[in-house]
Design a protein around this motif. Structure first.
Motif, PDB file in Angstrom:
ATOM      1  N   VAL A   1      21.129   8.807 -19.844  1.00 49.37           N
ATOM      2  CA  VAL A   1      19.743   8.690 -19.390  1.00 49.37           C
ATOM      3  C   VAL A   1      18.808   9.175 -20.489  1.00 49.37           C
ATOM      4  N   GLN A   2      17.790   8.383 -20.745  1.00 54.00           N
ATOM      5  CA  GLN A   2      16.788   8.786 -21.732  1.00 54.00           C
ATOM      6  C   GLN A   2      15.398   8.428 -21.255  1.00 54.00           C
ATOM      7  N   LEU A   3      14.470   9.365 -21.476  1.00 56.58           N
ATOM      8  CA  LEU A   3      13.044   9.123 -21.310  1.00 56.58           C
ATOM      9  C   LEU A   3      12.394   9.536 -22.609  1.00 56.58           C
ATOM     10  N   VAL A   4      11.787   8.594 -23.307  1.00 55.78           N
ATOM     11  CA  VAL A   4      11.223   8.869 -24.622  1.00 55.78           C
ATOM     12  C   VAL A   4       9.727   8.600 -24.595  1.00 55.78           C
ATOM     13  N   GLU A   5       8.951   9.682 -24.709  1.00 58.74           N
ATOM     14  CA  GLU A   5       7.502   9.557 -24.707  1.00 58.74           C
ATOM     15  C   GLU A   5       6.986   9.279 -26.113  1.00 58.74           C
ATOM     16  N   SER A   6       5.871   8.597 -26.181  1.00 57.01           N
ATOM     17  CA  SER A   6       5.183   8.354 -27.453  1.00 57.01           C
ATOM     18  C   SER A   6       3.707   8.160 -27.166  1.00 57.01           C
TER      19      SER A   6
ATOM     20  N   ALA B   1      12.185   4.194 -20.736  1.00 63.90           N
ATOM     21  CA  ALA B   1      13.294   4.708 -19.934  1.00 63.90           C
ATOM     22  C   ALA B   1      14.544   3.864 -20.148  1.00 63.90           C
ATOM     23  N   SER B   2      15.675   4.520 -20.129  1.00 66.18           N
ATOM     24  CA  SER B   2      16.950   3.808 -20.236  1.00 66.18           C
ATOM     25  C   SER B   2      18.039   4.629 -19.564  1.00 66.18           C
ATOM     26  N   GLY B   3      19.107   3.944 -19.179  1.00 63.56           N
ATOM     27  CA  GLY B   3      20.252   4.637 -18.610  1.00 63.56           C
ATOM     28  C   GLY B   3      20.222   4.814 -17.101  1.00 63.56           C
TER      29      GLY B   3
ATOM     30  N   ALA C   1       9.674  -4.608 -15.989  1.00 66.31           N
ATOM     31  CA  ALA C   1      10.404  -5.533 -16.856  1.00 66.31           C
ATOM     32  C   ALA C   1      10.743  -4.886 -18.195  1.00 66.31           C
ATOM     33  N   LYS C   2       9.914  -3.944 -18.619  1.00 65.43           N
ATOM     34  CA  LYS C   2      10.123  -3.264 -19.904  1.00 65.43           C
ATOM     35  C   LYS C   2      10.673  -1.856 -19.712  1.00 65.43           C
ATOM     36  N   ASN C   3      10.902  -1.444 -18.459  1.00 64.41           N
ATOM     37  CA  ASN C   3      11.374  -0.071 -18.188  1.00 64.41           C
ATOM     38  C   ASN C   3      10.470   0.964 -18.858  1.00 64.41           C
ATOM     39  N   THR C   4       9.172   0.774 -18.711  1.00 58.77           N
ATOM     40  CA  THR C   4       8.220   1.632 -19.407  1.00 58.77           C
ATOM     41  C   THR C   4       7.126   2.109 -18.465  1.00 58.77           C
ATOM     42  N   LEU C   5       6.801   3.378 -18.610  1.00 60.61           N
ATOM     43  CA  LEU C   5       5.709   4.018 -17.878  1.00 60.61           C
ATOM     44  C   LEU C   5       4.576   4.282 -18.854  1.00 60.61           C
ATOM     45  N   TYR C   6       3.341   4.144 -18.381  1.00 57.47           N
ATOM     46  CA  TYR C   6       2.177   4.357 -19.244  1.00 57.47           C
ATOM     47  C   TYR C   6       1.206   5.349 -18.612  1.00 57.47           C
ATOM     48  N   LEU C   7       0.422   5.972 -19.474  1.00 54.10           N
ATOM     49  CA  LEU C   7      -0.705   6.778 -19.012  1.00 54.10           C
ATOM     50  C   LEU C   7      -1.864   6.510 -19.961  1.00 54.10           C
TER      51      LEU C   7
ATOM     52  N   TYR D   1       2.690  16.538 -22.820  1.00 51.11           N
ATOM     53  CA  TYR D   1       2.814  15.636 -21.670  1.00 51.11           C
ATOM     54  C   TYR D   1       4.252  15.149 -21.582  1.00 51.11           C
ATOM     55  N   TYR D   2       4.812  15.289 -20.378  1.00 53.66           N
ATOM     56  CA  TYR D   2       6.187  14.886 -20.120  1.00 53.66           C
ATOM     57  C   TYR D   2       6.219  13.743 -19.119  1.00 53.66           C
ATOM     58  N   CYS D   3       7.078  12.800 -19.401  1.00 59.16           N
ATOM     59  CA  CYS D   3       7.426  11.757 -18.449  1.00 59.16           C
ATOM     60  C   CYS D   3       8.535  12.319 -17.577  1.00 59.16           C
ATOM     61  N   ALA D   4       8.430  12.119 -16.265  1.00 59.83           N
ATOM     62  CA  ALA D   4       9.411  12.766 -15.398  1.00 59.83           C
ATOM     63  C   ALA D   4       9.707  11.945 -14.161  1.00 59.83           C
TER      64      ALA D   4
END
Length: 108
Positions: free
Chosen positions: A1-6, A23-25, A73-79, A92-95
């Motif tokens: 499992v990975q959550l990678v913020e940028s 997000a992946s995994g 579709a992209k397994n991505t969260l945005y802010l 800031y953490y993605c959680a």
């Protein structure tokens, strides 16, 4: 499992930043996702979340300035963060059931 913020960085007051969380995994579509932040010397604070069905929540201090969204579709969260203030400075953490490593946002 990975959550990678940028997307973090240094911005002047009144400026904007867009954070992303890849997000992946795990099955991204099945999880409510959120953003949490920690300012220097302060406790963790839920900033925003978005449910699997697209319902959103914002803490009062960011409502009207921040917008959370997700692209399943992209397994991505945005802010999307607009009208940034010095008090938005934090990591800031993605959680969800998992956490990312965080991205630094500095408003100065």
């Amino acid at each position: 499992v990975q959550l990678v913020e940028s997307g973090g960085g240094l911005v002047q007051p009144g400026g904007s930043l867009r954070l992303s969380c890849a997000a992946s995994g795990f099955t991204f579509d099945d999880y409510d996702m959120g953003w949490i932040r920690q300012a220097p010397g302060k406790e963790l604070e839920w900033v925003s979340y978005i449910s699997t069905g697209g319902r959103t929540f914002y803490v009062d201090s960011v409502r009207g300035r921040f917008t959370v969204s997700r692209d399943n579709a992209k397994n991505t969260l945005y802010l999307q963060m607009n009208s940034l203030k010095t008090e938005d400075t934090a990591v800031y953490y993605c959680a969800t059931a998992y956490w990312g490593q965080g991205t630094q946002v500095t408003v100065s």
